[in-house]
Design a protein around this motif. Structure first.
Motif, short mmCIF file in Angstrom:
data_model
loop_
_atom_site.label_atom_id
_atom_site.label_comp_id
_atom_site.label_asym_id
_atom_site.label_seq_id
_atom_site.Cartn_x
_atom_site.Cartn_y
_atom_site.Cartn_z
N PRO A 92 -4.59 0.59 11.79
CA PRO A 92 -4.30 -0.16 10.60
C PRO A 92 -4.02 -1.68 10.75
N THR A 93 -4.38 -2.26 9.74
CA THR A 93 -4.28 -3.73 9.57
C THR A 93 -2.60 -4.00 9.01
N ILE A 94 -2.45 -3.20 7.89
CA ILE A 94 -1.14 -3.24 7.39
C ILE A 94 -0.59 -2.00 7.34
N THR A 95 0.99 -2.17 7.61
CA THR A 95 1.80 -0.75 7.33
C THR A 95 3.08 -1.15 6.57
N LYS A 96 3.55 -0.07 6.17
CA LYS A 96 4.77 -0.20 5.47
C LYS A 96 5.86 -0.78 6.66
N LYS A 97 7.04 -1.12 6.23
CA LYS A 97 7.98 -1.51 7.31
C LYS A 97 8.23 -0.60 8.35
N ASP A 98 8.31 1.09 7.80
CA ASP A 98 8.49 2.05 8.56
C ASP A 98 7.47 2.46 9.36
N GLY A 99 6.40 1.94 9.33
CA GLY A 99 5.26 2.23 10.10
C GLY A 99 4.03 3.07 9.59
N SER A 100 4.56 3.53 8.51
CA SER A 100 3.55 4.45 7.64
C SER A 100 2.47 3.66 6.87
N THR A 101 1.44 4.40 6.76
CA THR A 101 0.24 3.84 6.04
C THR A 101 0.08 4.37 4.58
N PHE A 102 -0.81 3.34 3.93
CA PHE A 102 -1.04 3.72 2.58
C PHE A 102 -2.62 3.47 2.16
N ASN A 103 -2.75 4.14 1.14
CA ASN A 103 -4.39 3.85 0.79
C ASN A 103 -4.72 2.79 -0.31
N ILE A 104 -5.91 2.42 -0.28
CA ILE A 104 -6.42 1.36 -1.12
C ILE A 104 -6.31 1.82 -2.42
N GLN A 105 -6.16 1.18 -3.65
CA GLN A 105 -6.29 1.72 -4.97
C GLN A 105 -7.33 1.03 -5.86
N ARG A 106 -8.40 1.33 -6.47
CA ARG A 106 -9.27 0.93 -6.97
C ARG A 106 -9.63 1.57 -8.08
N THR A 107 -8.67 2.12 -8.85
CA THR A 107 -8.96 2.82 -9.90
C THR A 107 -8.63 2.21 -11.32
N GLY A 108 -7.62 1.36 -11.36
CA GLY A 108 -7.13 0.66 -12.56
C GLY A 108 -5.79 -0.06 -12.18
N LEU A 109 -5.43 -0.88 -13.23
CA LEU A 109 -4.32 -1.82 -13.33
C LEU A 109 -2.96 -0.97 -12.85
N SER A 110 -2.26 -1.36 -12.05
CA SER A 110 -0.79 -0.48 -11.65
C SER A 110 -0.01 -1.06 -12.87
N ALA A 111 1.32 -0.51 -12.74
CA ALA A 111 2.21 -0.87 -13.77
C ALA A 111 2.83 -2.38 -13.28
N GLY A 112 2.61 -2.46 -11.81
CA GLY A 112 3.14 -4.01 -11.54
C GLY A 112 2.21 -5.04 -11.77
N ASP A 113 0.86 -4.46 -11.67
CA ASP A 113 -0.26 -5.48 -12.25
C ASP A 113 -0.02 -5.91 -13.83
N LYS A 114 0.36 -4.76 -14.38
CA LYS A 114 0.29 -5.21 -16.08
C LYS A 114 1.72 -5.99 -16.22
N SER A 115 2.72 -5.83 -15.53
CA SER A 115 4.01 -6.51 -15.86
C SER A 115 3.64 -8.15 -15.30
N GLY A 116 3.09 -8.12 -14.16
CA GLY A 116 2.56 -9.53 -13.64
C GLY A 116 1.55 -10.17 -14.73
N ILE A 117 0.66 -9.46 -15.32
CA ILE A 117 -0.37 -10.28 -16.00
C ILE A 117 0.42 -10.46 -17.33
N ASP A 118 1.41 -9.84 -17.78
CA ASP A 118 2.10 -10.24 -19.11
C ASP A 118 2.96 -11.06 -18.84
N ALA A 119 3.38 -11.75 -17.50
CA ALA A 119 4.37 -12.68 -17.35
C ALA A 119 3.52 -14.08 -17.29
N MET A 120 2.26 -13.85 -16.93
CA MET A 120 1.48 -14.88 -16.65
C MET A 120 0.80 -15.36 -18.20
N TYR A 121 0.24 -14.54 -18.74
CA TYR A 121 -0.25 -14.66 -20.00
C TYR A 121 0.46 -14.27 -21.54
#
Length: 275
Positions: A246-275
């Motif tokens: 791994p090149t990136i892990t969570k603080k507990d050392g666990s791994t996570f998958n890349i996500q390229r399906t669509g905007l997450s809830a966080g993406d949506k709230s961030g873009i709302d704050a921007m625009y």
């Protein structure tokens, strides 16, 4: 710093057994990670931008930042200390599009244009940003054939490009549109060390700067909410790995998958704050 856990008597054999699976996972995820020039590297250049160091690669005449972000000649001049200061940003952003309208064209030579139209439809269904086919507007994006997946960051003025190789999916296109709207990679947030470990010893040589916090690169911005592991702008745990680890892990050392399906809830709230 990497997080360490307890070691059991059988841990060595289990680690050896798991390495092929980890390498397979790394290879699968790397195939989805965006790069302007996959498999190619160039001269690493360090300049000064906003009083801080910024690192990019010179590849085929392009100045490639964080793997898939293309710096304009004006930005590169600023990085070398020769031009104007980089514009301030908001919400992990730089160069917002006026009135949240992005004018665009699609090059007729681009195959599978549904990747673009589907990605645009996804952004319009999940954000306040509107995409309008360009007529005579001076500032616009052209989707065209590229060696990989890449984009400028934010609206840079004049004609700019989102480059898509045949292997760039609809999800990759959504990601590159995110860059064009002004979004940086999620793992470069200023507060990321609260949420993740960056394992620099496992990163491919020459790509270490892809993981540098944007604040350390002289870029201003505001991080909204917590780091979003599901963001379409986030690398996966094995992105740009040199050894299947791994090149990136969570603080507990666990791994996570890349996500390229669509905007997450966080993406949506961030873009709302921007625009």
């Amino acid at each position: 710093m990497a997080a360490f856990g307890t070691i059991s008597v059988s841990s060595c054999s289990k680690d050896n057994e798991s390495q092929p699976a980890q390498r397979e996972q790394a290879q699968a995820q790397d195939a989805k990670a965006e790069e302007a020039y996959p498999g190619q590297s160039g001269q690493t250049t360090v300049g000064s931008w906003g009083g801080e160091a910024i690192t990019y690669q010179e590849i085929n005449g392009d100045k490639v930042y964080e793997g898939d972000i293309l710096l304009t000649p004006g930005q590169a001049a600023t990085a070398a200390g020769q031009g104007q200061q980089r514009p301030s940003s908001a919400g992990r952003t730089s160069g917002r599009w006026p009135s949240a309208i992005v004018y665009y064209t699609i090059d007729s030579n681009l195959p599978s244009q549904n990747r673009v139209t589907d990605a645009i439809a996804h952004w319009q269904a999940n954000s306040p940003v509107r995409f309008v086919q360009r007529t005579t507007q001076s500032n616009y994006v052209t989707f065209r054939v590229g060696s990989g997946c890449s984009s400028n960051i934010g609206m840079v003025g004049g004609r700019q490009y989102i480059n898509l190789a045949s292997g760039c999916s609809t999800g990759n296109t959504i990601h590159e549109i995110g860059h064009a709207l002004g979004l940086f990679h999620e793992q470069t947030r200023n507060d990321r060390d609260t949420y993740v470990n960056i394992l620099t010893q496992n990163i491919q040589s020459g790509y270490e700067h892809n993981f540098t916090k944007y604040g350390a690169q002289g870029i201003s911005g505001t991080d909204y909410g917590a780091l979003d592991f599901g963001s379409i702008m986030m690398y996966g745990s094995f992105s740009f790995s040199s050894n299947g680890q791994p090149t990136i892990t969570k603080k507990d050392g666990s791994t996570f998958n890349i996500q390229r399906t669509g905007l997450s809830a966080g993406d949506k709230s961030g873009i709302d704050a921007m625009y």
